[in-house]
Design an enzyme around this catalytic site. Structure first.
Site, PDB file in Angstrom:
ATOM      1  CG  ASP A   1      26.828  21.219  46.356  1.00 44.34           C
ATOM      2  OD1 ASP A   1      27.155  20.512  45.381  1.00 44.34           O
ATOM      3  OD2 ASP A   1      27.401  22.294  46.636  1.00 44.34           O
TER       4      ASP A   1
ATOM      5  CB  CYS B   1      30.410  20.329  46.919  1.00 48.07           C
ATOM      6  SG  CYS B   1      32.096  20.619  47.482  1.00 48.07           S
TER       7      CYS B   1
ATOM      8  CB  THR C   1      35.901  22.924  44.967  1.00 49.26           C
ATOM      9  OG1 THR C   1      35.297  23.135  46.258  1.00 49.26           O
ATOM     10  CG2 THR C   1      35.686  24.153  44.102  1.00 49.26           C
TER      11      THR C   1
ATOM     12  CG  HIS D   1      50.282   7.173  54.267  1.00 47.23           C
ATOM     13  ND1 HIS D   1      51.319   7.944  53.805  1.00 47.23           N
ATOM     14  CD2 HIS D   1      50.589   5.890  53.932  1.00 47.23           C
ATOM     15  CE1 HIS D   1      52.220   7.172  53.214  1.00 47.23           C
ATOM     16  NE2 HIS D   1      51.793   5.922  53.258  1.00 47.23           N
TER      17      HIS D   1
ATOM     18  CG  HIS E   1      50.903   5.220  58.423  1.00 49.00           C
ATOM     19  ND1 HIS E   1      51.447   6.400  57.961  1.00 49.00           N
ATOM     20  CD2 HIS E   1      51.412   4.243  57.632  1.00 49.00           C
ATOM     21  CE1 HIS E   1      52.246   6.150  56.938  1.00 49.00           C
ATOM     22  NE2 HIS E   1      52.248   4.849  56.721  1.00 49.00           N
TER      23      HIS E   1
HETATM   24  C1  RB5 Z   1      28.242  25.764  45.070  1.00 50.40           C
HETATM   25  O1  RB5 Z   1      28.136  26.738  44.097  1.00 50.40           O
HETATM   26  C2  RB5 Z   1      29.706  25.585  45.471  1.00 50.40           C
HETATM   27  O2  RB5 Z   1      30.143  26.678  46.196  1.00 50.40           O
HETATM   28  C3  RB5 Z   1      29.868  24.309  46.257  1.00 50.40           C
HETATM   29  O3  RB5 Z   1      29.450  23.253  45.467  1.00 50.40           O
HETATM   30  C4  RB5 Z   1      31.279  23.909  46.684  1.00 50.40           C
HETATM   31  O4  RB5 Z   1      32.166  23.952  45.606  1.00 50.40           O
HETATM   32  C5  RB5 Z   1      31.816  24.515  47.898  1.00 50.40           C
HETATM   33  O5  RB5 Z   1      32.904  24.175  48.348  1.00 50.40           O
END
Ligand code: RB5
Length: 151
Positions: free
Chosen positions: A15, A72, A74, A105, A141
């Site tokens: 994203d 993204c 996180t 695994h 596994h």
């Molecule tokens: C975008 O601001 C953020 O929410 C997205 O990149 C991500 O971290 C969501 O899990």
């Protein structure tokens, strides 16, 4: 570099939060000899990570033996979304050990990382480890991964 002539097929997406890290990684993968396809996003204009996770996941499902890479902010949203697709085993990782074990695994076929959590260097290292590690297909596994796929 892979021991056989076929290039490893990789589909990569992010994203807006991951777009810079994704572009660096895509360039690295091509230089390293992977057949990497960038499925976007291509700008920092806000977009919805599930749309990208779906695109990458669908490609991985279509092309047997291919891998997906999702970035993204996180890594969490991408992994949640990608794991909704049957046949996708997406692992959200924050270090090389997790990247390696997700292949060994769990036979993960998609790696998810956070550009607000990990540096571009770490993202490269985790991806390299993920793409060069094979599934340890011993019975304990294998039977667990089959159970995941049947859910
Ligand atoms: C975008 O601001 C953020 O929410 C997205 O990149 C991500 O971290 C969501 O899990």
């Amino acid at each position: 570099m892979f021991g056989d002539k076929a290039k490893k097929l990789v589909y990569i997406g992010s994203d807006h939060a991951g777009v810079k890290a994704k572009e660096l990684l895509h360039t690295h993968l091509k230089e390293a000899g992977y057949d990497s396809t960038d499925l976007g996003t291509f700008t920092e204009e806000p977009c919805d990570y599930p749309d990208i996770a779906r695109e990458v996941g669908e490609k991985v499902k279509e092309h047997d033996g291919s891998f997906g890479i999702l970035i993204c902010g996180t890594g969490i949203g991408m992994s949640m979304a990608a794991n909704k697709l049957r046949g996708i085993r997406a692992a959200m990782v924050t270090d090389e050990n997790m990247a390696e074990l997700s292949r060994k695994h769990n036979n993960a076929n998609v790696i998810c990382m956070g550009a607000r959590i990990s540096t571009p260097e770490m993202i490269t290292k985790m991806t390299d480890k993920f793409l060069t590690t094979t599934f340890d297909a011993e019975e304990r596994h294998a039977k667990r991964v089959i159970k995941i796929d049947e859910m």
